[in-house]
Write an enzyme that holds these catalytic residues in place. Sequence first.
Site, mmCIF file in Angstrom:
data_model
loop_
_atom_site.group_PDB
_atom_site.id
_atom_site.type_symbol
_atom_site.label_atom_id
_atom_site.label_comp_id
_atom_site.label_asym_id
_atom_site.label_seq_id
_atom_site.Cartn_x
_atom_site.Cartn_y
_atom_site.Cartn_z
ATOM 1 N N GLU A 305 0.274 -5.940 -3.930
ATOM 2 C CA GLU A 305 0.677 -4.546 -3.690
ATOM 3 C C GLU A 305 -0.564 -3.840 -3.171
ATOM 4 O O GLU A 305 -1.616 -3.873 -3.811
ATOM 5 C CB GLU A 305 1.185 -3.902 -4.985
ATOM 6 C CG GLU A 305 2.432 -4.585 -5.550
ATOM 7 C CD GLU A 305 3.606 -4.654 -4.577
ATOM 8 O OE1 GLU A 305 3.716 -3.776 -3.700
ATOM 9 O OE2 GLU A 305 4.393 -5.616 -4.670
ATOM 10 N N CYS A 339 -1.853 4.967 -5.539
ATOM 11 C CA CYS A 339 -1.390 4.361 -4.285
ATOM 12 C C CYS A 339 -0.186 5.124 -3.767
ATOM 13 O O CYS A 339 0.093 5.126 -2.579
ATOM 14 C CB CYS A 339 -1.044 2.907 -4.523
ATOM 15 S SG CYS A 339 -0.066 2.707 -5.995
#
Length: 555
Positions: A305, A339
């Site tokens: 990720e 993020c």
Amino acid sequence: MRFPDTLSPDLAMNGSNPVVPRPTNEPVLTYAPGTPERAALKRELAAQAAQVVDIPLLIGGREVRTGDTFDVVMPHEHGHVIARAHRAGPKEVDAAARAALEARSDWSRTPWEERAAVFMRAADILAGPLRQTLNAATMLGQSKTAFQTEIDAACETADFFRFNSHFSEIVDGMQPVSERGIWNHADHRPLEGFVYAISPFNFTAIGANLSGAPAIMGNTVVWKPAHSAILAGYHIMRLFEAAGLPPGVVNFIAGDAGMITADLLARPTLAGVHFTGSTTVFNGIWKTIGERIGSYRGYPRIVGETGGKDFIVAHPSAEVAALRTAIVRGSFEYQGQKCSAASRAYIPKSVWTQLERDLIEETASLTVGDPRDFRNFMGAVIDRRSFEKITGYIEQARTSADAKVLVGGQADASKGWFIRPTILQALRPDYTTMCEEIFGPVMTVYVYDDKDWAKTLELVDRTSPYALTGSVFARDRVAILEAIAALRDSAGNFYVNDKPTGAVVGQQPFGGARHSGTNDKAGSVLNLLRWVSARSIKENFVPPTDYRYPFMEAE
Ligand code: NAD
């Protein structure tokens, strides 16, 4: 009758078919004045700030001290050392990989419910007696406010452990059909080898999950945390130990990331990589594995990720107050170092005229400082490198003809790495800060003509290589449907009339596509499926005794 040595005859014979208690999300405590949690956290913060923790490597359950150490400091007071961590050299990296392989034999044969019990116990110890230990370590080491820490270190970590326990039961229960006379069965084996987990600085829970998710499925792990999150990572290891995770199942090593990674990726026994961090580092890992692909025992599972350039797009029908709050919380909580943090917004002119002044005033009023002062909304950015990168983007905007600084932009590195929440206005939709990940408290707004709604949706989709999170603000139902359709591939987590941050385990499984990662959805059964390699077993109750088929008989 013989039983496998990891399963006691009593357990095997009582026919137990355990069911994991249905998980619910850990309640988020408020830390409001007068609450017991606030008092307990303040006590723990004072105690931890007065210590310098000696953080060893943890290999095969043993503490290893190399004497080659680095200092861990508070980002909001960078002269204050809170821990000294030992660096691994090649010898320790080798020992960690070996310890993982040694532990694999027993752990991989431990029944799924026994493994789940360890993680459920870890969740309850964390939510109870260790809550403020992990919270204080995260606040001091990663510069999070009490609330941002609570939703990460305490709640999300406990949620990962509890939900993954439940999901591991689901995986075990994924069994094929059987016709009469045969019995088919799926054996959800852990991967053959060790899993390498590499975690980022920004969430304590991610480190716990990158190491914990493969482990709950019976794998053994070498975990390399980010240096700046190592204090919280060390407490996670202590938590695993307290919960009864056998030695060697997760091995904890810090040190030169390039050296450790090059060594581990060169091993034929590498069975998987569980990564969260920047796109560039992940691309390098994938490339190295690709170049060595013939050397591994199997095809390593690669789960990553990575970065994002997360958006908010408003329609002319958007509710202005909700939009303003989403921009402020979504862009600036944890200093924009999520993020999922919003970092570009597309606002129609008609809404901007109602929003601009209040948004600037509210942003200017945000409090920035030491998170131990609970009045602060934001802390410091993680380190000098980030500070310089973020302020570089702000300086560039100050002198650019294509952007202006609407509010913020001030930075002060004298005591901690502090940067004021900053809103830029881009005069072109492809201005640098509309496209690149900054990973700091900088939001760029692009104001579009109301009639260009459809074109703007195309712009949102095209502007960055990432596809992590995004949100649409509109009251008009048709506009919402248009955004959902046009932005289908633009975000792995999409929000309607909500900020694009704050995904909750079990509710909004998290991950993005394109250059944001492999989208294996942390906190869902999809992630756990990457850590098993199923074996199909067919048992024939009455096997044939003649090779001839009926079609071969004479007419
Ligand atoms: P980073 O890529 O700098 O570091 C991540 C990890 O990789 C750390 O453990 C680091 O030590 C290690 N690393 C660094 N260089 C390496 C190398 N050459 N080889 C192997 N490992 C190396 O990222 P960060 O600054 O810790 O975290 C911020 C990044 O993480 C941002 O890009 C953010 O978007 C991303 N992130 C993504 C998600 C998500 O779910 N998509 C979640 C959190 C963070």
